[in-house]
Design a protein around this motif. Sequence first.
Motif, PDB file in Angstrom:
ATOM      1  N   VAL A  21      -6.759  -5.015  63.009  1.00 45.88           N
ATOM      2  CA  VAL A  21      -8.137  -5.709  62.571  1.00 45.88           C
ATOM      3  C   VAL A  21      -8.037  -7.002  62.653  1.00 45.88           C
ATOM      4  CG1 VAL A  21     -10.196  -5.376  61.248  1.00 45.88           C
ATOM      5  CG2 VAL A  21      -8.831  -3.289  61.743  1.00 45.88           C
ATOM      6  N   ARG A  22      -7.080  -7.508  61.718  1.00 41.65           N
ATOM      7  CA  ARG A  22      -6.851  -9.052  61.524  1.00 41.65           C
ATOM      8  C   ARG A  22      -6.784  -9.707  62.927  1.00 41.65           C
ATOM      9  NH1 ARG A  22      -1.211 -10.797  59.845  1.00 41.65           N
ATOM     10  NH2 ARG A  22      -0.956 -10.024  61.938  1.00 41.65           N
ATOM     11  N   ASN A  23      -5.906  -9.067  63.795  1.00 39.97           N
ATOM     12  CA  ASN A  23      -5.337  -9.779  65.123  1.00 39.97           C
ATOM     13  C   ASN A  23      -6.522  -9.901  66.035  1.00 39.97           C
ATOM     14  OD1 ASN A  23      -3.017 -10.051  64.035  1.00 39.97           O
ATOM     15  ND2 ASN A  23      -2.087  -8.494  65.593  1.00 39.97           N
ATOM     16  N   THR A  24      -7.738  -9.151  65.922  1.00 31.70           N
ATOM     17  CA  THR A  24      -8.982  -9.432  66.726  1.00 31.70           C
ATOM     18  C   THR A  24      -9.724 -10.871  66.577  1.00 31.70           C
ATOM     19  OG1 THR A  24     -10.607  -8.331  65.089  1.00 31.70           O
ATOM     20  CG2 THR A  24      -9.276  -6.923  66.763  1.00 31.70           C
ATOM     21  N   ARG A  25      -9.252 -11.604  65.496  1.00 32.55           N
ATOM     22  CA  ARG A  25     -10.119 -12.768  65.344  1.00 32.55           C
ATOM     23  C   ARG A  25      -8.924 -13.853  64.722  1.00 32.55           C
ATOM     24  NH1 ARG A  25     -15.638 -12.735  64.096  1.00 32.55           N
ATOM     25  NH2 ARG A  25     -15.440 -14.970  64.020  1.00 32.55           N
ATOM     26  N   HIS A  26      -9.220 -15.068  64.575  1.00 31.76           N
ATOM     27  CA  HIS A  26      -8.065 -16.007  64.282  1.00 31.76           C
ATOM     28  C   HIS A  26      -8.499 -16.470  62.987  1.00 31.76           C
ATOM     29  CE1 HIS A  26      -6.612 -16.033  68.223  1.00 31.76           C
ATOM     30  NE2 HIS A  26      -7.860 -16.145  68.911  1.00 31.76           N
ATOM     31  N   LEU A  27      -8.760 -15.764  61.969  1.00 35.49           N
ATOM     32  CA  LEU A  27      -9.362 -16.148  60.554  1.00 35.49           C
ATOM     33  C   LEU A  27      -8.307 -15.668  59.506  1.00 35.49           C
ATOM     34  CD1 LEU A  27     -13.165 -15.018  60.718  1.00 35.49           C
ATOM     35  CD2 LEU A  27     -12.051 -17.286  60.986  1.00 35.49           C
ATOM     36  N   GLY A  28      -7.242 -15.036  59.773  1.00 36.42           N
ATOM     37  CA  GLY A  28      -6.188 -14.324  58.971  1.00 36.42           C
ATOM     38  C   GLY A  28      -6.840 -13.283  58.153  1.00 36.42           C
ATOM     39  N   ILE A  29      -7.852 -12.564  58.235  1.00 33.83           N
ATOM     40  CA  ILE A  29      -8.288 -11.486  57.327  1.00 33.83           C
ATOM     41  C   ILE A  29      -8.841 -10.451  58.361  1.00 33.83           C
ATOM     42  CG2 ILE A  29      -9.419 -13.067  55.651  1.00 33.83           C
ATOM     43  CD1 ILE A  29     -12.011 -12.664  56.838  1.00 33.83           C
ATOM     44  N   PRO A  30      -8.502  -9.242  57.831  1.00 35.00           N
ATOM     45  CA  PRO A  30      -8.003  -9.016  56.447  1.00 35.00           C
ATOM     46  C   PRO A  30      -6.520  -9.292  56.466  1.00 35.00           C
ATOM     47  CG  PRO A  30      -8.126  -6.897  57.801  1.00 35.00           C
ATOM     48  CD  PRO A  30      -8.530  -8.120  58.377  1.00 35.00           C
ATOM     49  N   SER A  31      -6.032  -9.524  55.126  1.00 35.12           N
ATOM     50  CA  SER A  31      -4.588 -10.039  54.884  1.00 35.12           C
ATOM     51  C   SER A  31      -3.603  -8.732  54.761  1.00 35.12           C
ATOM     52  CB  SER A  31      -4.420 -11.003  53.778  1.00 35.12           C
ATOM     53  OG  SER A  31      -3.011 -11.127  53.378  1.00 35.12           O
ATOM     54  N   VAL A  32      -2.726  -8.683  55.542  1.00 36.15           N
ATOM     55  CA  VAL A  32      -1.651  -7.526  55.273  1.00 36.15           C
ATOM     56  C   VAL A  32      -0.826  -7.715  53.928  1.00 36.15           C
ATOM     57  CG1 VAL A  32      -1.395  -7.163  57.665  1.00 36.15           C
ATOM     58  CG2 VAL A  32       0.202  -8.683  56.624  1.00 36.15           C
ATOM     59  N   THR A  33      -0.695  -8.950  53.457  1.00 34.87           N
ATOM     60  CA  THR A  33      -0.061  -9.240  52.170  1.00 34.87           C
ATOM     61  C   THR A  33      -0.875  -8.791  51.094  1.00 34.87           C
ATOM     62  OG1 THR A  33      -0.569 -11.512  52.149  1.00 34.87           O
ATOM     63  CG2 THR A  33       1.777 -10.817  52.976  1.00 34.87           C
ATOM     64  N   ARG A  34      -1.907  -9.002  51.181  1.00 32.06           N
ATOM     65  CA  ARG A  34      -3.336  -8.721  50.174  1.00 32.06           C
ATOM     66  C   ARG A  34      -3.225  -6.926  49.971  1.00 32.06           C
ATOM     67  NH1 ARG A  34      -5.106  -9.256  45.160  1.00 32.06           N
ATOM     68  NH2 ARG A  34      -7.215  -8.646  45.034  1.00 32.06           N
ATOM     69  N   ALA A  35      -3.388  -6.629  51.287  1.00 32.01           N
ATOM     70  CA  ALA A  35      -3.727  -4.977  51.234  1.00 32.01           C
ATOM     71  C   ALA A  35      -2.326  -4.453  50.908  1.00 32.01           C
ATOM     72  CB  ALA A  35      -3.593  -4.785  52.880  1.00 32.01           C
ATOM     73  N   SER A  36      -1.243  -5.092  51.048  1.00 32.55           N
ATOM     74  CA  SER A  36       0.148  -4.243  50.184  1.00 32.55           C
ATOM     75  C   SER A  36      -0.018  -4.608  48.960  1.00 32.55           C
ATOM     76  CB  SER A  36       1.085  -5.126  50.815  1.00 32.55           C
ATOM     77  OG  SER A  36       1.247  -5.040  52.416  1.00 32.55           O
ATOM     78  N   GLN A  37      -0.451  -5.529  48.401  1.00 28.60           N
ATOM     79  CA  GLN A  37      -0.440  -5.774  46.958  1.00 28.60           C
ATOM     80  C   GLN A  37      -1.284  -4.893  46.368  1.00 28.60           C
ATOM     81  OE1 GLN A  37      -1.182  -9.882  45.873  1.00 28.60           O
ATOM     82  NE2 GLN A  37      -1.720  -9.397  43.686  1.00 28.60           N
TER      83      GLN A  37
END
Length: 256
Positions: A21-37
């Motif tokens: 999902v993140r890779n569909t835009r260039h905004l860096g969201i959703p964050s994979v590190t935040r999701a993991s945390q």
Amino acid sequence: MTTSHSSRTALSVNINKVALVRNTRHLGIPSVTRASQLCLEAGAQGITIHPRPDERHIRASDVYELAELMKQWPRAEFNIEGNPTQNLMEFIRQTRPHQATFVPDSEEQFTSDHGWTFPQDAERLKPLIDECRALGVRVSLFMDPVPEQMAAAKAVGADRVELYTEPYAAGWATPDKEQQLLTYAAAAQAALDAGLGINAGHDLNRDNLPEFVARVPGLLEVSIGHALIADALELGYAETVRAYQGCIDAGMAARK
């Protein structure tokens, strides 16, 4: 290595779909590190990623950022999966995850859809398994539920097998469910008899997970991504992780 049937099954969250999902835009969201945390804070025992060469979801930068994040969670496991003949081994050498799951998918493959076979794959796998183990990394081989293949997986040096569960998931709401459960139970028992640990993954969800945990002996870990992230879109990460842990607990309680 003998695995107790009573050991609690761990939940490892595969976050590839967050990256997709993140890779569909260039905004860096959703964050994979935040999701993991958030998943770890909610009680997940591990994080799984599958970085493919085309970076269509997990990117190389994600691998290294997650490796740093996981240092803050010493009791949780970092599992990197992929084909060791492609881009996987350099990530393993650089980050030394707790576990490397070898998956025999091609570069253009949409998703993993079969396991390794022996003796055909033994010669190319053995030196890569040996290298991982020399680095202190546990190796799990993605395998179809074929009892006769389990001793060969052990002989090539694997520590665990990850049973490919799509056939079980496809048959769960059909008359084929009982036969699928018997097949997976037989494969798991053969793995235990060979001295292997047992993981499982692919299309497990809140509906089919409890019965799988209840019926498959020695199940140490389930890796769940697509269904869990889809549920998290509705429920949030924390509630979803707790729901899947509840499924595991229900399955454990139903074990005989």
